[in-house]
Design an enzyme around this catalytic site. Structure first.
Site, PDB file in Angstrom:
ATOM      1  N   HIS A   1     -38.378  50.080 -11.139  1.00  0.00           N
ATOM      2  CA  HIS A   1     -37.948  51.219 -11.940  1.00  0.00           C
ATOM      3  C   HIS A   1     -37.854  52.472 -11.059  1.00  0.00           C
ATOM      4  O   HIS A   1     -38.702  52.677 -10.190  1.00  0.00           O
ATOM      5  CB  HIS A   1     -38.934  51.465 -13.077  1.00  0.00           C
TER       6      HIS A   1
ATOM      7  N   ASP B   1     -42.534  44.361  -9.900  1.00  0.00           N
ATOM      8  CA  ASP B   1     -41.610  44.040 -10.992  1.00  0.00           C
ATOM      9  C   ASP B   1     -40.203  43.755 -10.477  1.00  0.00           C
ATOM     10  O   ASP B   1     -39.286  43.511 -11.256  1.00  0.00           O
ATOM     11  CB  ASP B   1     -41.624  45.113 -12.096  1.00  0.00           C
TER      12      ASP B   1
ATOM     13  N   HIS C   1     -43.712  57.311 -13.026  1.00  0.00           N
ATOM     14  CA  HIS C   1     -42.868  57.894 -14.090  1.00  0.00           C
ATOM     15  C   HIS C   1     -43.406  59.227 -14.598  1.00  0.00           C
ATOM     16  O   HIS C   1     -42.728  59.914 -15.366  1.00  0.00           O
ATOM     17  CB  HIS C   1     -42.735  56.919 -15.265  1.00  0.00           C
TER      18      HIS C   1
HETATM   19  C1  SP5 Z   1     -44.766  51.607 -13.783  1.00  0.00           C
HETATM   20  C2  SP5 Z   1     -43.711  50.790 -14.484  1.00  0.00           C
HETATM   21  O1  SP5 Z   1     -43.303  49.754 -13.973  1.00  0.00           O
HETATM   22  N1  SP5 Z   1     -43.309  51.212 -15.682  1.00  0.00           N
HETATM   23  C3  SP5 Z   1     -42.304  50.517 -16.409  1.00  0.00           C
HETATM   24  C4  SP5 Z   1     -42.074  51.082 -17.765  1.00  0.00           C
HETATM   25  C5  SP5 Z   1     -41.091  50.250 -18.528  1.00  0.00           C
HETATM   26  N2  SP5 Z   1     -40.991  50.648 -19.882  1.00  0.00           N
HETATM   27  C6  SP5 Z   1     -40.007  49.952 -20.662  1.00  0.00           C
HETATM   28  C7  SP5 Z   1     -40.509  48.598 -21.059  1.00  0.00           C
HETATM   29  C8  SP5 Z   1     -39.508  47.870 -21.899  1.00  0.00           C
HETATM   30  C9  SP5 Z   1     -40.073  46.561 -22.334  1.00  0.00           C
HETATM   31  N3  SP5 Z   1     -39.049  45.715 -22.825  1.00  0.00           N
HETATM   32  C10 SP5 Z   1     -39.527  44.533 -23.441  1.00  0.00           C
HETATM   33  C11 SP5 Z   1     -38.430  43.785 -24.081  1.00  0.00           C
HETATM   34  C12 SP5 Z   1     -38.069  42.596 -23.277  1.00  0.00           C
HETATM   35  N4  SP5 Z   1     -36.938  41.929 -23.851  1.00  0.00           N
HETATM   36 ZN    ZN Z   2     -41.815  49.434 -12.668  1.00  0.00          ZN
END
Ligand code: SP5
Ligand code: ZN
Length: 376
Positions: A212, A299, A174
């Protein structure tokens, strides 16, 4: 078959985060040290891998890809926050310079925008989102993650390895030229891909299989023809990073046609995913070059707490096998994956697939009969 080399350093633990924020609420951090430790333990226990320490590469390979201001910011942010009397154990931004704030401004007016001095403004200037904690050891760990990636690249470029795995933490995809975000500070895969292209004089492909979209990798190589970027990810209308990753983003200028996005819907399963892998591999096989950098995320796993796909552990073996069947040398770098109990099995499955090694499910393997069948 000789063991596959795994580049690892315990120094990632300096990025010791416990909380992130989501919609303004503190929540337990997802991108934690336990992730890399779980993967290391599983690969060591497997016996088919050899741990290698990273070597230091200095700032030049980072500055070949990133704005020096970003590097300075990541290096200074924690200490500046302390001087400002911020007592929390992490820092996220207060105000972000979002698109609508600049609507109507000319290119010249945009070019006159400047980095603020105050820490709240600086974090917004260099940061994508408020879920990216910075702690005291973040800069050191992010520097070492780059060294892990570059060491893995050298094992392939100079060390005669067909594939090497860099257990990077924090992850990188990212992070754009002038942007940190999404648990990423420096773009390990982009830095490695640029280094391989510069050193070998050959084009390079990046295959990004984190759930992502790798907005940072896409941005860095948007106008470049010598680095082909192929990503398979959740439709950005449904998942972070929300604003990039659509199929009509194909690159511009000399890079037109060298960016290949495959957004997929929530619920994507092994069969649908493997078809997308085949399309990405077909596209990569049409490019020149002998090295592929893989941005590897778990993920996509069905139990991932922030993902929306439904992949299984055996699918990772098959994906690794198909990627290896490209016949190119592989620099495999860890990105995301947040379901900690499965990370070790999933990494072992993917990398054994690359090595052409069968895996018996074992007591800790597989996840029951429904995960056992691989389509196609
Ligand atoms: C490298 C990578 O996988 N980065 C991912 C970044 C994601 N950021 C957003 C995370 C949002 C977390 N949400 C938590 C709430 C769940 N209901
Ligand atoms: Zn990711």
């Amino acid at each position: 078959m000789p063991p596959m080399k795994v580049v690892y350093t315990p120094r990632h633990q300096a990025h010791d985060v416990s909380r992130e924020t989501y919609l303004g609420q503190p929540i337990p951090a997802n991108e934690v040290a336990e992730r890399a430790e779980r993967i290391r333990e599983a690969l060591v226990a497997d016996g088919g891998f050899e741990l290698v320490e990273p070597t230091e590469h200095g700032l030049d390979p980072i500055l070949a890809v990133h704005d020096p201001g970003l590097v300075r910011f990541v290096a200074e942010a924690w200490e500046q926050g302390r001087r400002a009397g911020i007592e929390r154990t992490y820092l996220v931004a207060d105000t972000y310079p979002v698109r609508a704030m600049f609507e109507g401004l000319s290119h010249e007016a945009l070019a006159r925008l400047r980095e603020p001095r105050e820490i709240g403004g600086r974090i917004g200037w260099w940061g994508l989102d408020s879920g990216n904690p910075i702690v005291e050891g973040t800069y050191a760990a992010a520097r070492w993650a780059v060294d892990v990636a570059l060491t893995a690249a050298e094992l392939v470029l100079d060390g005669g390895e067909v594939a090497a795995y860099g257990l990077c933490r924090p992850p990188g995809h990212h992070a754009a030229r002038s942007l940190a975000g999404g648990y990423c500070f420096f773009n390990n895969a982009a830095i490695a891909a640029h280094a391989v292209a510069a050193r070998s004089g050959e084009p390079v492909a990046i295959l990004d299989v984190d759930i992502h979209h790798g907005n940072g990798s896409q941005q860095i190589f948007w106008r470049r023809r010598d680095v082909f970027y192929a990503s398979i990810h959740a439709d950005p209308l449904t998942l972070y990073p929300y604003f990039l990753g659509h199929a009509d983003e194909v690159g511009e200028g000399p890079g037109a046609g060298a960016n290949f996005n495959q957004p997929l819907p929530p619920g994507t399963d092994d069969a649908v995913y493997l078809e997308a892998v085949d399309r990405a591999l077909d596209a990569i096989s049409e490019t020149n070059g002998s090295v592929v950098v893989v941005s590897l995320g778990f993920d996509t796993y069905r139990d991932d707490p922030i993902g929306t796909f439904a992949l299984t552990t055996p699918a990772y073996h098959e994906i690794g096998r198909r990627v290896a069947s490209l016949g190119r040398r592989l620099v495999i770098l860890q990105e995301g994956g947040y379901h900690r109990p499965s990370l070790g099995d999933n990494a072992r499955s993917w990398l054994a697939g690359v090595a052409g090694r069968e895996l018996d499910p074992g007591p800790a393997g597989g996840r029951g009969p429904e995960g056992a069948r691989i389509p196609g």
